[in-house]
Write an enzyme that holds these catalytic residues in place. Structure first.
Site, PDB file in Angstrom:
ATOM      1  N   PRO A   2       0.807  -1.215   0.000  1.00 28.19           N
ATOM      2  CA  PRO A   2       0.000   0.000   0.000  1.00 28.19           C
ATOM      3  C   PRO A   2       0.832   1.253   0.000  1.00 28.19           C
ATOM      4  O   PRO A   2       1.854   1.340   0.672  1.00 28.19           O
ATOM      5  CB  PRO A   2      -0.766  -0.107   1.311  1.00 28.19           C
ATOM      6  CG  PRO A   2       0.034  -1.029   2.170  1.00 28.19           C
ATOM      7  CD  PRO A   2       1.096  -1.662   1.357  1.00 28.19           C
ATOM      8  N   GLU A   3       0.368   2.232  -0.728  1.00 27.49           N
ATOM      9  CA  GLU A   3       0.920   3.573  -0.634  1.00 27.49           C
ATOM     10  C   GLU A   3      -0.059   4.408   0.187  1.00 27.49           C
ATOM     11  O   GLU A   3      -0.999   3.879   0.775  1.00 27.49           O
ATOM     12  CB  GLU A   3       1.140   4.147  -2.035  1.00 27.49           C
ATOM     13  CG  GLU A   3       2.080   3.258  -2.863  1.00 27.49           C
ATOM     14  CD  GLU A   3       2.448   3.852  -4.203  1.00 27.49           C
ATOM     15  OE1 GLU A   3       2.534   5.081  -4.291  1.00 27.49           O
ATOM     16  OE2 GLU A   3       2.660   3.092  -5.154  1.00 27.49           O
TER      17      GLU A   3
END
Length: 271
Positions: A2-3
């Site tokens: 995830p960013e």
DNA sequence: AGTGCGGCCTGTCCGC
DNA sequence: TGCGGACAGGCCGCAC
């Protein structure tokens, strides 16, 4: 995995369900994450109630009313809200059983993630100290980014992925923002002009905000806390599209490796 | 001081 | 169908 948009999606999904609940029981099945979960973690967390779920960069911070839990999803981490009788699967490393029969489960095949205590007595945590500004806050400005970039020889893509410069911009959104700003990812950060940084700041904000609105990007295994997919992958302009036509000019998108990470750009739209 | 690389892990996909 | 290798959205720690 995830960013920033994915972590924010998870934060928004989790917070309303856990707010005000207390941690009834803690199970650590595998403490061998990026940093080992300390032996006293279960005792640290048990009996506390969750006052807020915050985010700093890609870290989630569970506020226990002073003391905190710092949680990072690494590349492959997931956080699930489940019924307490949910069957165990491989890589389900940590369970927080909450009051009212809700299970918060941390699952992470690659174990690049982290679950750590952050006591109230420690005003700063070594992992979040020294982090750059949040890209969606006002202190992330054109003037700031321009000033930070002067004299830097690193590729502008690496520069905006450096967490000491700005947090939360990972490999996907770096490529997407640079396309939107019309900047080639390989250009040395110190040679990018002020007007182009203005475009880049706008582009980073736009890309991240749009991705948050779409619930993140699901390419391989990103899921929200209820298992739902994100939708931003439908709006990717360059990431993962090498050989496909640029949506603006029709030129084939190129892939190259910068700093050991795959990077994508349009050779015509980005100079 | 800034830069780039190695490494941490497992799962998946692709080519042979 | 099996196998080896490349690759994956993060990021610290280290050598230069």
């Amino acid at each position: 995995m995830p960013e920033l948009p994915e972590v924010e999606t998870i934060r928004r999904g989790v917070e309303p369900h856990v707010l005000g609940r207390s941690i009834v029981a803690v199970t650590v099945r595998d403490a061998r994450l990026r940093w080992p979960i300390p032996a006293g973690f279960a005792d640290y967390a048990r009996g506390r109630s969750i006052a807020a779920v915050r985010r700093r960069g890609k870290y989630l911070i569970f506020d226990l009313g002073g003391d905190r839990i710092l949680l990072h999803l690494g590349m492959s981490g997931r956080l699930y809200l489940l019924n307490p009788d949910e069957p165990l699967r491989r890589h389900d490393h940590v369970d927080l059983l909450l009051s009212g029969d809700l299970l918060l489960r941390f699952h992470d095949p690659r174990r690049f993630g982290a679950v750590l205590p952050w006591p109230a007595a420690d005003s700063d945590h070594v992992l979040v100290a020294g982090m750059g500004p949040e890209p969606l806050e006002d202190d992330f400005s054109t003037a700031y980014l321009f000033r930070e970039s002067r004299g830097r020889s690193a590729a502008v893509k690496n520069f905006i992925m450096d967490g000491r410069v700005v947090v939360g911009v990972g490999n996907i959104y770096a490529s997407e923002a640079l396309f939107r700003a019309g900047i080639r990812p390989t250009v040395p950060a110190g040679r990018v002009t002020l007007p182009r940084y203005q475009k880049l700041v706008e582009a980073i904000r736009h890309v991240l905000l749009t991705a948050i609105e779409r619930g993140g990007t699901t390419l391989r295994d990103f899921r929200g806390s209820r298992g739902e997919s994100g939708y931003f992958q439908n709006e990717l302009t360059v990431y993962g599209r090498d050989g496909e036509r640029c949506r603006v000019c029709g030129t084939p998108i190129r892939r190259l490796v910068i700093g050991q990470r795959a990077s994508y750009y349009c050779p015509v739209c980005q100079k």
